[in-house]
Design a protein around this motif. Sequence first.
Motif, short mmCIF file in Angstrom:
data_model
loop_
_atom_site.label_atom_id
_atom_site.label_comp_id
_atom_site.label_asym_id
_atom_site.label_seq_id
_atom_site.Cartn_x
_atom_site.Cartn_y
_atom_site.Cartn_z
N LEU A 1 0.81 -1.22 0.00
CA LEU A 1 0.00 0.00 0.00
C LEU A 1 0.84 1.27 0.00
O LEU A 1 0.67 2.13 -0.85
CB LEU A 1 -0.98 -0.01 1.17
N CYS A 2 1.75 1.40 0.94
CA CYS A 2 2.52 2.65 1.03
C CYS A 2 3.88 2.56 0.33
O CYS A 2 4.56 3.57 0.17
CB CYS A 2 2.71 3.08 2.49
N GLU A 3 4.27 1.34 -0.08
CA GLU A 3 5.52 1.07 -0.78
C GLU A 3 6.78 1.41 0.03
O GLU A 3 7.86 1.50 -0.51
CB GLU A 3 5.55 1.77 -2.14
N GLN A 4 6.62 1.56 1.34
CA GLN A 4 7.76 1.81 2.23
C GLN A 4 8.29 0.48 2.75
O GLN A 4 7.56 -0.52 2.78
CB GLN A 4 7.33 2.71 3.41
N PRO A 5 9.56 0.43 3.17
CA PRO A 5 10.10 -0.81 3.73
C PRO A 5 9.30 -1.25 4.96
O PRO A 5 8.83 -0.41 5.72
CB PRO A 5 11.52 -0.42 4.15
N VAL A 6 9.15 -2.55 5.09
CA VAL A 6 8.39 -3.11 6.22
C VAL A 6 9.38 -3.77 7.17
O VAL A 6 10.13 -4.66 6.79
CB VAL A 6 7.37 -4.16 5.74
N ARG A 7 9.38 -3.29 8.39
CA ARG A 7 10.18 -3.88 9.46
C ARG A 7 9.24 -4.11 10.64
O ARG A 7 8.32 -3.35 10.84
CB ARG A 7 11.31 -2.95 9.87
N GLY A 8 9.47 -5.14 11.39
CA GLY A 8 8.60 -5.41 12.53
C GLY A 8 7.39 -6.24 12.11
O GLY A 8 7.47 -7.09 11.24
N VAL A 9 6.25 -5.96 12.73
CA VAL A 9 5.04 -6.75 12.50
C VAL A 9 4.50 -6.48 11.09
O VAL A 9 4.24 -5.35 10.72
CB VAL A 9 3.96 -6.41 13.55
N HIS A 10 4.38 -7.55 10.32
CA HIS A 10 3.80 -7.44 8.99
C HIS A 10 3.09 -8.74 8.65
O HIS A 10 3.29 -9.75 9.29
CB HIS A 10 4.87 -7.10 7.94
N VAL A 11 2.23 -8.67 7.65
CA VAL A 11 1.52 -9.85 7.18
C VAL A 11 1.64 -9.92 5.67
O VAL A 11 1.85 -8.91 5.00
CB VAL A 11 0.01 -9.83 7.60
N TRP A 12 1.51 -11.12 5.13
CA TRP A 12 1.54 -11.30 3.70
C TRP A 12 0.66 -12.48 3.33
O TRP A 12 0.37 -13.34 4.15
CB TRP A 12 2.97 -11.51 3.20
N CYS A 13 0.23 -12.49 2.11
CA CYS A 13 -0.62 -13.55 1.59
C CYS A 13 0.27 -14.70 1.13
O CYS A 13 1.20 -14.48 0.35
CB CYS A 13 -1.46 -13.02 0.43
N GLN A 14 -0.01 -15.90 1.58
CA GLN A 14 0.78 -17.04 1.14
C GLN A 14 0.42 -17.47 -0.27
O GLN A 14 1.14 -18.24 -0.89
CB GLN A 14 0.61 -18.20 2.13
#
Length: 81
Positions: A10-23
């Motif tokens: 969504l925001c295209e920023q790096p994700v660190r810490g808690v995140h989710v993704w679709c398998q």
Amino acid sequence: CKAHVSRCSLCEQPVRGVHVWCQGCGHGGHLHHMAEWFAQERLCPSGCMHACSLGAHPLVSRVLSGKNVRRAPPETTLHED
């Protein structure tokens, strides 16, 4: 070793810490962004048109219900001398 850094769909920023993704499609992002998106949408926010099931993910459901999400404690590594 280089750490792999994911980008939020969504925001295209790096994700660190808690995140989710679709398998299914592999896209994802910041937990709060994905929770907001899947409160209204069913298709992946990346535009890949995959019908992600992240709306049913326990962390996403917890954010949508207004409950606090705690980070998991850091793993403990045991060293033998």
